[in-house]
Write an enzyme that holds these catalytic residues in place. Structure first.
Site, PDB file in Angstrom:
ATOM      1  N   ASP A  86       0.819  -1.222   0.000  1.00  0.00           N
ATOM      2  CA  ASP A  86       0.000   0.000   0.000  1.00  0.00           C
ATOM      3  C   ASP A  86       0.848   1.266   0.000  1.00  0.00           C
ATOM      4  O   ASP A  86       2.031   1.239   0.360  1.00  0.00           O
ATOM      5  CB  ASP A  86      -0.961   0.027   1.196  1.00  0.00           C
ATOM      6  CG  ASP A  86      -0.251   0.132   2.541  1.00  0.00           C
ATOM      7  OD1 ASP A  86       0.768  -0.566   2.731  1.00  0.00           O
ATOM      8  OD2 ASP A  86      -0.706   0.922   3.395  1.00  0.00           O
ATOM      9  N   GLU A 181       0.094  -1.246   5.624  1.00  0.00           N
ATOM     10  CA  GLU A 181       1.132  -0.830   6.575  1.00  0.00           C
ATOM     11  C   GLU A 181       0.977   0.631   6.935  1.00  0.00           C
ATOM     12  O   GLU A 181       1.159   1.028   8.086  1.00  0.00           O
ATOM     13  CB  GLU A 181       2.522  -1.078   5.974  1.00  0.00           C
ATOM     14  CG  GLU A 181       3.661  -0.930   6.968  1.00  0.00           C
ATOM     15  CD  GLU A 181       4.264   0.464   7.065  1.00  0.00           C
ATOM     16  OE1 GLU A 181       5.088   0.686   7.958  1.00  0.00           O
ATOM     17  OE2 GLU A 181       3.897   1.366   6.270  1.00  0.00           O
TER      18      GLU A 181
END
Ligand SMILES: [Zn+2]
Length: 416
Positions: A86, A181
């Protein structure tokens, strides 16, 4: 042994990955927080399979697991390399247009889609270390996504290298790509049993050679202020407005210390992140950070004392105060397995770089992983200017990152 990472290949790989929008969303409450993160994860599984890793898979939560089998007789601990798919919610990650600037000459780079975005060695002195090499930027309207697709590219390139160069002996290697994350949920749905690794390395760090073995310890704190409510027309000497009490608590916080805007290096802080409510009841949320657990505890106690002191001036008002543990400094765990960091330092040196041991004023998935039973320092990929439109990365650094991974695999085998 000389490890030759193909720079064109890793640059091409990286530029392909960053064009896939994988922004996470802290408000969604789902796992993964955005389905589009799986677009990249699916491609990674396909590419791993094409390399010959038939066991590569993505689970329903968007985690990618893959195993490179051992090719040695020795009994080597299982090592995991991990990056996150991400990108940060702070800056758009839609329609990223990576630009390869060949043979960087040390001058300013004006990003074409927004000429007010200028990448300059004055702002980024580290650019000077890349003169003569190739660097990659976005085009001016989005972040680049080097955080953490450079880590993914490095792991994928190193994986391919290990598979194509069978003379390199290594134990079992696990590859792990996580979603979310950036919103602090990278390990939320991680299956440690399935991962089955002894030690790990996140590839999520900056300057070439940097090795981060220490993170903040982190707590959240919540203060709920209960005011005293009555009809505002007839409230003289009765009403206590919770919003005003909450504002006074915020105002009572020190401004020249104990705040992110007033601290650096090894100093901790307390930082209000949310304030909401109605006249009757207000909620204040804080994040508390320090490198030492004992000091972190003291920050919580001090915050509570400040809040109580304020509310004690208001008859009938009260607060409730709670602390939520977020993550802990990984150093404590890593000190129990000093070889994890020592081998990483050796791998960096074998890649011809100087080791820069650093502390992170934040957390990484590695801090959580370390406490979940996978001691896990953080290694460089070269990423710079992260979470911004001026994010960039040097291709040489990224290649060195992949080279370091290969050396690490060899070192674990040698020392076993
Ligand atoms: Zn990252």
């Amino acid at each position: 042994m000389k490890i030759q990472i193909n720079k064109e290949a890793i640059a091409e790989r990286f530029m392909r990955y960053v064009q896939i929008d994988t922004q996470s969303n802290p408000q969604s409450g789902t796992h993964p927080s955005t389905e589009k993160q799986k677009d990249l994860s699916r491609i990674l599984v396909e590419e791993l399979k094409e390399m010959g890793i038939a066991n590569a898979e993505m689970d329903t939560n968007g985690y990618v697991y893959a195993k490179i089998p051992s090719n040695t007789e020795k009994n080597v601990p299982v090592i995991c390399f991990c990056s996150h798919v991400d990108t940060a919610p702070d800056c758009s990650g839609t329609n990223v247009k990576p630009i390869l600037h060949k043979d960087y000459d040390g001058e300013d780079i004006v990003l074409p889609d927004d000429p007010s975005q200028v990448l300059s060695p004055v702002v980024f002195p580290y650019l000077k270390t890349q003169i003569g090499g190739d660097i990659i930027t976005a085009s001016g309207t989005t972040l680049l996504g080097a955080d953490d697709k450079s880590g993914i590219a490095a792991i994928m390139q190193a994986t391919e290298y290990l598979i194509k160069n069978l003379e390199i002996k290594h134990g079992e290697i696990k590859v792990l790509f996580t979603p979310d994350e950036e919103i602090g949920e990278g390990t939320a749905k991680l299956d440690m049993q399935k991962l089955a690794a002894d030690f790990g390395y996140t590839l999520d760090g900056g300057e070439a050679g940097s090795l981060e073995d220490e993170t903040f310890s982190a707590d959240g704190a919540t203060i709920i202020v209960n005011g005293v409510i009555s009809h505002p027309g007839y409230s003289k000497n009765k009403l206590v407005n919770a919003l005003k009490v909450g504002a006074e608590i915020l105002h009572a916080l020190p401004t020249n210390e104990w705040a992110p805007e007033a601290t650096e290096k090894k100093e901790g802080f307390v930082h209000p992140v949310r304030f909401e409510g109605i006249a009757e009841r207000a909620t204040l949320e804080f994040i508390l950070r320090d490198f030492e657990d004992e000091k972190l505890k003291q920050h919580g106690e001090k915050l509570r004392a400040i809040a109580e002191d304020v509310v004690n001036h208001y008859k009938g008002a009260s607060i409730s105060f709670s602390i939520q543990e977020q993550y802990r400094n990984m150093k404590k765990i890593l000190n129990q397995n000093p070889e994890v960091v020592a081998y990483a330092a050796e791998a960096i040196m074998r890649a011809g770089l100087k080791v820069k041991t650093e502390s992170i004023r934040g957390g990484t998935d590695g801090s959580r992983l370390s406490y979940m039973g996978l001691p896990c320092p953080n290694l460089f990929t070269g990423m710079q200017g992260i979470h911004s439109k001026l994010e960039w990365i040097g291709v040489n650094d990224m290649a060195k990152s992949a080279e370091t991974i290969v050396h690490l695999c060899m070192i674990w085998e040698e020392k076993s």
